[in-house]
Design an enzyme around this catalytic site. Structure first.
Site, PDB file in Angstrom:
ATOM      1  N   LYS A 127       0.847  -1.201   0.000  1.00 15.52           N
ATOM      2  CA  LYS A 127       0.000   0.000   0.000  1.00 15.52           C
ATOM      3  C   LYS A 127       0.876   1.242   0.000  1.00 15.52           C
ATOM      4  O   LYS A 127       1.786   1.373   0.818  1.00 15.52           O
ATOM      5  CB  LYS A 127      -0.923   0.021   1.220  1.00 15.52           C
ATOM      6  CG  LYS A 127      -2.101  -0.917   1.077  1.00 15.52           C
ATOM      7  CD  LYS A 127      -2.972  -0.922   2.309  1.00 15.52           C
ATOM      8  CE  LYS A 127      -3.878   0.276   2.384  1.00 15.52           C
ATOM      9  NZ  LYS A 127      -4.756   0.191   3.597  1.00 15.52           N
TER      10      LYS A 127
HETATM   11  O1  G3P Z   1      -8.780   1.058   5.214  1.00 16.07           O
HETATM   12  C1  G3P Z   1      -8.882   2.374   5.680  1.00 16.07           C
HETATM   13  C2  G3P Z   1      -9.737   2.393   6.865  1.00 16.07           C
HETATM   14  O2  G3P Z   1      -9.164   1.630   7.873  1.00 16.07           O
HETATM   15  C3  G3P Z   1     -10.100   3.748   7.331  1.00 16.07           C
HETATM   16  O3  G3P Z   1     -11.285   3.619   8.021  1.00 16.07           O
HETATM   17  O4  G3P Z   1     -13.152   4.321   9.397  1.00 16.07           O
HETATM   18  O5  G3P Z   1     -10.832   5.233   9.826  1.00 16.07           O
HETATM   19  O6  G3P Z   1     -12.128   5.955   7.838  1.00 16.07           O
HETATM   20  P1  G3P Z   1     -11.872   4.857   8.812  1.00 16.07           P
END
Ligand code: G3P
Length: 217
Positions: A85
């Site tokens: 990534k």
């Molecule tokens: O894969 C990216 C993810 O972990 C981000 O999630 O909920 O922090 O926006 P969030």
């Protein structure tokens, strides 16, 4: 649309793999930090749980292309099916192009627009990761963004896979599946919500109750 789990929590990964619905695991620095383990230890432990056939996405930390490429070369040694990534930025795009030359697959993460996704495609990314929930967070249309990217990729015949990250609810999952995403990476909590429906719970309770009235030997 395939399901991945978006966590480094080994219990959640094991539970989701045991359910038989998971093709891979995605991690990022925030997810790794939550588990309180050294990065390589966490990735190795996850690799042991998912086995050789599932994919693990692991993120670089360096902010310069050269460093990202070096990290990527190390990351692919941790499991036989690693996708590196890379954050969406000019140095990241340069690293994607460099890693492609080495035959190392990449996913450009932190994508919030179709133009960013198209840059990732042109640099040679195997995957792009738009963040549906974070677009909603700032008053945008997260599922609309995925629809736009999927439409553009279809019109242009682009083979780069869309891995939708930052999924927060079953509604997101249904919306991005309809939009044409290739992969949804989902926290365990949302996978559990997806499996649940009050009519299923009530229906099962009724089946069990009625079963008591079936004559037995
Ligand atoms: O894969 C990216 C993810 O972990 C981000 O999630 O909920 O922090 O926006 P969030």
């Amino acid at each position: 649309m395939k399901f991945f789990i978006d966590t480094a929590n080994v219990n959640d990964i094991k539970a989701a793999c045991d359910m038989g619905v998971i093709y891979g695991v995605t991690t990022n620095p925030s997810i790794i930090a939550k588990e309180g383990k050294k990065f390589e230890d966490a990735i190795r432990e996850i690799s042991g749980i998912i086995g050789p056939d599932r994919v693990i996405f692991a993120e670089v930390i360096d902010m310069k292309a050269e460093g990202m490429i070096k990290e990527g070369q190390e990351l692919v040694k941790l499991h036989n099916n690693v996708v590196v990534k890379i954050p969406m930025c000019p140095e990241g795009l340069k690293a994607v192009a460099g890693l492609k030359k080495l035959g190392i697959p990449t996913c450009v993460t932190l994508c919030f627009s179709s133009c960013q996704a198209l840059l990732a495609v042109n640099a040679g990314a195997s995957y792009v990761a738009p963040f549906v929930g974070r677009v909603d967070d700032i008053g945008g249309d997260g599922v609309g963004l995925i629809t736009e990217i999927a439409d553009i990729f279809a019109v242009q015949g682009i083979e780069t896979k869309i891995v939708v990250a930052s999924t927060r609810s079953p509604l997101h999952i249904a919306g991005i599946a309809r939009a044409g995403a290739d992969i949804a990476t989902i926290p365990y909590k949302v996978i559990a919500q997806m499996a649940n429906h009050p009519l299923t719970t009530n229906g099962l309770a009724q089946f069990m109750k009625d079963w008591e009235n079936v004559p037995k030997d």
